[in-house]
Design a protein around this motif. Structure first.
Motif, PDB file in Angstrom:
ATOM      1  N   PHE A 551      12.970  28.535 -11.651  1.00 18.97           N
ATOM      2  CA  PHE A 551      13.719  27.431 -12.245  1.00 18.97           C
ATOM      3  C   PHE A 551      13.955  26.406 -11.148  1.00 18.97           C
ATOM      4  O   PHE A 551      14.316  26.771 -10.025  1.00 18.97           O
ATOM      5  CB  PHE A 551      15.057  27.936 -12.785  1.00 18.97           C
ATOM      6  N   PRO A 552      13.755  25.114 -11.398  1.00 15.81           N
ATOM      7  CA  PRO A 552      14.039  24.111 -10.361  1.00 15.81           C
ATOM      8  C   PRO A 552      15.540  24.019 -10.114  1.00 15.81           C
ATOM      9  O   PRO A 552      16.327  23.969 -11.057  1.00 15.81           O
ATOM     10  CB  PRO A 552      13.484  22.819 -10.966  1.00 15.81           C
ATOM     11  N   VAL A 553      15.916  23.997  -8.841  1.00 18.59           N
ATOM     12  CA  VAL A 553      17.338  23.990  -8.493  1.00 18.59           C
ATOM     13  C   VAL A 553      17.618  22.927  -7.428  1.00 18.59           C
ATOM     14  O   VAL A 553      16.737  22.551  -6.653  1.00 18.59           O
ATOM     15  CB  VAL A 553      17.799  25.363  -7.962  1.00 18.59           C
ATOM     16  N   ASP A 554      18.866  22.463  -7.407  1.00 20.15           N
ATOM     17  CA  ASP A 554      19.334  21.587  -6.346  1.00 20.15           C
ATOM     18  C   ASP A 554      19.995  22.433  -5.264  1.00 20.15           C
ATOM     19  O   ASP A 554      20.532  23.517  -5.542  1.00 20.15           O
ATOM     20  CB  ASP A 554      20.341  20.575  -6.881  1.00 20.15           C
ATOM     21  N   VAL A 555      19.975  21.907  -4.047  1.00 18.90           N
ATOM     22  CA  VAL A 555      20.682  22.537  -2.926  1.00 18.90           C
ATOM     23  C   VAL A 555      21.575  21.475  -2.315  1.00 18.90           C
ATOM     24  O   VAL A 555      21.114  20.383  -1.969  1.00 18.90           O
ATOM     25  CB  VAL A 555      19.681  23.083  -1.880  1.00 18.90           C
ATOM     26  N   LEU A 556      22.854  21.782  -2.199  1.00 13.91           N
ATOM     27  CA  LEU A 556      23.828  20.827  -1.678  1.00 13.91           C
ATOM     28  C   LEU A 556      24.429  21.386  -0.388  1.00 13.91           C
ATOM     29  O   LEU A 556      24.986  22.490  -0.373  1.00 13.91           O
ATOM     30  CB  LEU A 556      24.939  20.587  -2.703  1.00 13.91           C
ATOM     31  N   VAL A 557      24.304  20.614   0.685  1.00 13.01           N
ATOM     32  CA  VAL A 557      24.890  20.996   1.971  1.00 13.01           C
ATOM     33  C   VAL A 557      26.019  20.024   2.277  1.00 13.01           C
ATOM     34  O   VAL A 557      25.844  18.799   2.213  1.00 13.01           O
ATOM     35  CB  VAL A 557      23.835  20.968   3.095  1.00 13.01           C
ATOM     36  N   THR A 558      27.183  20.561   2.591  1.00 15.10           N
ATOM     37  CA  THR A 558      28.348  19.740   2.920  1.00 15.10           C
ATOM     38  C   THR A 558      28.671  19.908   4.408  1.00 15.10           C
ATOM     39  O   THR A 558      28.653  21.034   4.923  1.00 15.10           O
ATOM     40  CB  THR A 558      29.567  20.159   2.078  1.00 15.10           C
ATOM     41  N   PHE A 559      28.967  18.778   5.061  1.00 14.84           N
ATOM     42  CA  PHE A 559      29.255  18.804   6.485  1.00 14.84           C
ATOM     43  C   PHE A 559      30.742  18.530   6.718  1.00 14.84           C
ATOM     44  O   PHE A 559      31.448  18.004   5.839  1.00 14.84           O
ATOM     45  CB  PHE A 559      28.379  17.768   7.212  1.00 14.84           C
ATOM     46  N   GLU A 560      31.214  18.872   7.892  1.00 16.01           N
ATOM     47  CA  GLU A 560      32.653  18.786   8.175  1.00 16.01           C
ATOM     48  C   GLU A 560      33.183  17.361   8.140  1.00 16.01           C
ATOM     49  O   GLU A 560      34.375  17.149   7.955  1.00 16.01           O
ATOM     50  CB  GLU A 560      32.954  19.430   9.530  1.00 16.01           C
ATOM     51  N   ASP A 561      32.323  16.352   8.335  1.00 13.33           N
ATOM     52  CA  ASP A 561      32.792  14.965   8.261  1.00 13.33           C
ATOM     53  C   ASP A 561      32.786  14.418   6.837  1.00 13.33           C
ATOM     54  O   ASP A 561      33.013  13.238   6.605  1.00 13.33           O
ATOM     55  CB  ASP A 561      31.942  14.060   9.169  1.00 13.33           C
ATOM     56  N   GLY A 562      32.535  15.289   5.880  1.00 14.29           N
ATOM     57  CA  GLY A 562      32.543  14.891   4.481  1.00 14.29           C
ATOM     58  C   GLY A 562      31.206  14.427   3.947  1.00 14.29           C
ATOM     59  O   GLY A 562      31.056  14.210   2.736  1.00 14.29           O
ATOM     60  N   SER A 563      30.231  14.244   4.811  1.00 13.96           N
ATOM     61  CA  SER A 563      28.912  13.827   4.340  1.00 13.96           C
ATOM     62  C   SER A 563      28.197  15.014   3.688  1.00 13.96           C
ATOM     63  O   SER A 563      28.560  16.179   3.901  1.00 13.96           O
ATOM     64  CB  SER A 563      28.067  13.285   5.503  1.00 13.96           C
TER      65      SER A 563
END
Length: 640
Positions: A551-563
């Motif tokens: 299944f196609p999926v998104d991957v979300l990475v969050t960084f400590e500066d909010g980006s």
């Protein structure tokens, strides 16, 4: 259509050309299997004596030299039937241990076709079980050609059981379904007339039902259709006549104890529907909750898919411990309530919406429930959860204690459509048990329900999140309206989905329906290290496909500066990796952050934080358990 009469071998056959599959003027359905039934109930002996006349028309492109009938109640005659064997396989010993007087039977006295009495034989087309007596075959003296007709007359006696599969009696409460010899469905490939199986339901052609029911005078009757007349016979009985066009089944109930209520559903764009509720007297005060739930189904299903066409519906509240609650029949369904129904809990609303919703999926779109029960049960489970969310939010978890009499509402646990409404937990435990496309009656009996109901609702909700509700609604509306009063197959729905969405969704149906692969994506690695030379952080995220399904999926990475960084992965390889060099180090990585893929079996591995949050989680659950323990001790203290 031009009809002519053909006399062949002493049998009068009405022949049409071309084959009359379309509805006649004014009819919603082909009406090719219409029943006129007269039945007398003897409550003391728990017997039904009946006669029926079936006006049947061959709407296939093939001739047939035989008829096949269901005798459903013989499934509960002994423990050797296919239904009972499968029930035992699922662990249902209680029904097998019943005494003979609590079992059922259906014995045919005679069958005549076009005036000629004919013999019949028991057959076992599904599993070859020669002890099963739920299907009979009648050889015809002359074949019925495409467009031909037959006048069939049957006389029978049946013994009403203590309830099996929502059919039977307790004390003077009777709910009677699948109670008459019913024709199978003739298709171009031959008769579709499976034995009665434990993990599936029914399949029959549309017609007009004109049914006269004789019961003790003064007893209240509810049935498919509208009551046409009621006549006291002068012998302590009364005969109630019901009639309904364009339905494929007929069920009824009688009891002296019902309390009757009536209301009318009205809507700006949908036709009015007269609602009749037959309530158990101890549930008085809950009538409006039944009506509100029925209204919710008529409204939302009507707005989403299409109007309810019959103009009336009867809601049955079954007797306590009757085992008859939660079942659908044309223009009539059994709901079910309990003494003490707290507010904020969608009970009895949940079962009422679901069974009312079956008037659309099953009643109008009449797929073959023996082979593909998920087409109606799963579609309806999905639709029920959506209607409940619309009409009855907030909706909290409730458990019953002290033998089920005392409810306790957990107002800190709200019911979720995505998980509770779709019954996700049940699907997870059964996900690998069967490919959904397998004929339903061949499912592994203990997990058949989870595949039929839960998996379908979950993948439909996944489609909703993938395509958007507007697109999915248009798909389901098109399917509903195109296949109303017909017998669609899974391929018919898949074709509509591809056509309406403008996308080839074959890959999805291959994974979700045609196979038994499971979905499971997770974050295997999250690492973020400081590069002193460049004063930057190098972050590595590894995403893995743990399951076989793709299944196609998104991957979300969050960084400590909010980006954040968001990637789109086709999900095909076993794993993929993303690298970032940024001023801030990573904080968290999530695969499928919008939770599109509700079919994912293990959502706990979908995210990973750089700093473990075990302490935070343990504090939360410790405090919750301490609060519950305090409540329990205070309750205990009240009684000592």
């Amino acid at each position: 259509m031009i009809e002519r009469l053909l006399v062949s071998g002493g049998v009068i056959l009405a022949v049409a050309a071309p084959v009359a599959q379309e509805a006649a003027p004014g009819a919603l359905s082909p009406r090719n299997a219409s029943y006129t039934i007269a039945a007398r109930l003897d409550p003391a002996r728990r017997t039904i004596d009946g006669t029926e006349r079936i006006a049947w028309r061959n709407i296939t492109a093939s001739a047939t030299g035989e008829l096949q009938f269901h005798l459903y109640w013989n499934a509960w005659r002994d423990t050797r039937s296919s239904w009972m064997r499968e029930r035992l396989l699922a662990g249902g010993r209680d029904l097998a241990d019943r005494p003979p007087q609590d079992r059922a039977s259906m014995d045919i006295s005679s069958i005549a076709v076009n005036g000629t009495t004919l013999p019949f034989t028991y057959i076992a087309p599904g599993d070859g079980n020669t002890d099963d007596r739920t299907v009979i075959r009648v050889a015809l003296p002359a074949a019925v050609p495409p467009g031909g007709a037959a006048d069939i007359r049957v006389t029978w006696r049946a013994h009403v059981p203590r309830t099996y599969a929502r059919t039977g009696a307790i004390a003077d409460y009777f709910f009677l379904a699948q109670w008459f010899p019913k024709l199978g469905v003739l298709q171009d490939t031959g008769w579709n007339c499976h034995q009665f199986h434990a993990a599936t339901e029914f399949f029959s052609d549309f017609g007009t039902y004109d049914v006269s029911l004789t019961v003790p005078d003064g007893w209240i009757v509810g049935a498919t259709g509208r009551e046409q007349s009621r006549k006291a016979n002068g012998d302590g009985t009364a005969t109630h006549r019901y009639r309904q066009d364009d339905v494929h089944d007929f069920a009824w109930t009688t009891s002296p104890d019902y309390v009757e209520f009536r209301q009318t559903f009205r809507h700006a764009t949908l036709p009015a529907v007269e609602m009749r509720l037959l309530l158990q007297p101890e549930h008085k005060g809950q009538e409006q909750r039944h009506f509100d739930a029925t209204i919710a189904a008529l409204r939302y299903y009507g707005e989403w898919y299409g109007a309810y066409p019959y103009g009336h519906v009867t809601v049955i509240d079954p007797a306590w411990q009757s085992g008859a609650g939660g079942m659908e029949y044309p223009t009539l369904f059994t709901a079910g309530s309990r003494w003490m129904a707290p507010r904020g809990v969608a009970s009895p609303e949940g079962v009422t919406v679901h069974e009312a919703g079956h008037q659309f999926w099953y009643g109008i779109v009449a797929n073959n429930e023996f082979e593909h029960a998920w087409l109606d049960e799963g579609f309806n489970t999905f639709s029920t959860a959506r209607a409940i969310e619309q009409a009855f939010t907030p909706n909290y978890l409730a458990e019953r204690y002290f033998g089920g009499f005392v409810p306790w509402v957990f107002r800190d646990i709200a019911i979720s459509r995505a998980t509770d409404g779709n019954r996700l937990g049940g699907y997870r435990s059964a996900a690998r048990m069967d490919a959904q496309i397998t004929p339903t009656f061949r499912y592994w009996p203990p997990t058949a329900g989870a595949i039929t109901y839960n998996k379908t609702a979950t993948w439909l909700h996944t489609l909703e999140r993938l395509l958007g509700w507007d697109t999915l609604q248009t798909i389901m509306t098109t399917y509903f309206q195109r296949w109303a009063f017909r017998h669609p197959t899974p391929e018919d729905f898949f074709a509509v989905a591809n056509e309406v969405s403008g996308r080839d969704l074959t890959w999805f149906f291959d994974e979700a329906v045609r196979g038994s692969h499971v979905f499971d994506y997770g974050i295997q690695l999250l690492r973020s290290e400081h590069d002193r030379e460049r004063d930057r952080h190098d972050t590595v995220v590894a995403v893995r496909r743990y399951g076989e399904a793709i299944f196609p999926v998104d991957v979300l990475v969050t960084f400590e500066d909010g980006s954040t960084a968001r990637e789109r992965w086709d999900g095909r390889d076993r794993w993929t990796m993303y690298r970032y060099t940024r001023a801030a180090k990573a904080k968290q990585a999530v695969v499928d952050p919008d939770r599109v893929l509700l079919l994912d079996l293990n959502y706990t591995n979908n995210s990973r934080t750089l700093v473990p949050r075990a302490g935070e989680a343990s504090r939360k659950w410790m405090l919750t358990w301490v609060a519950w323990a305090q409540d329990l001790l205070m309750t205990y203290g009240f009684f000592v």
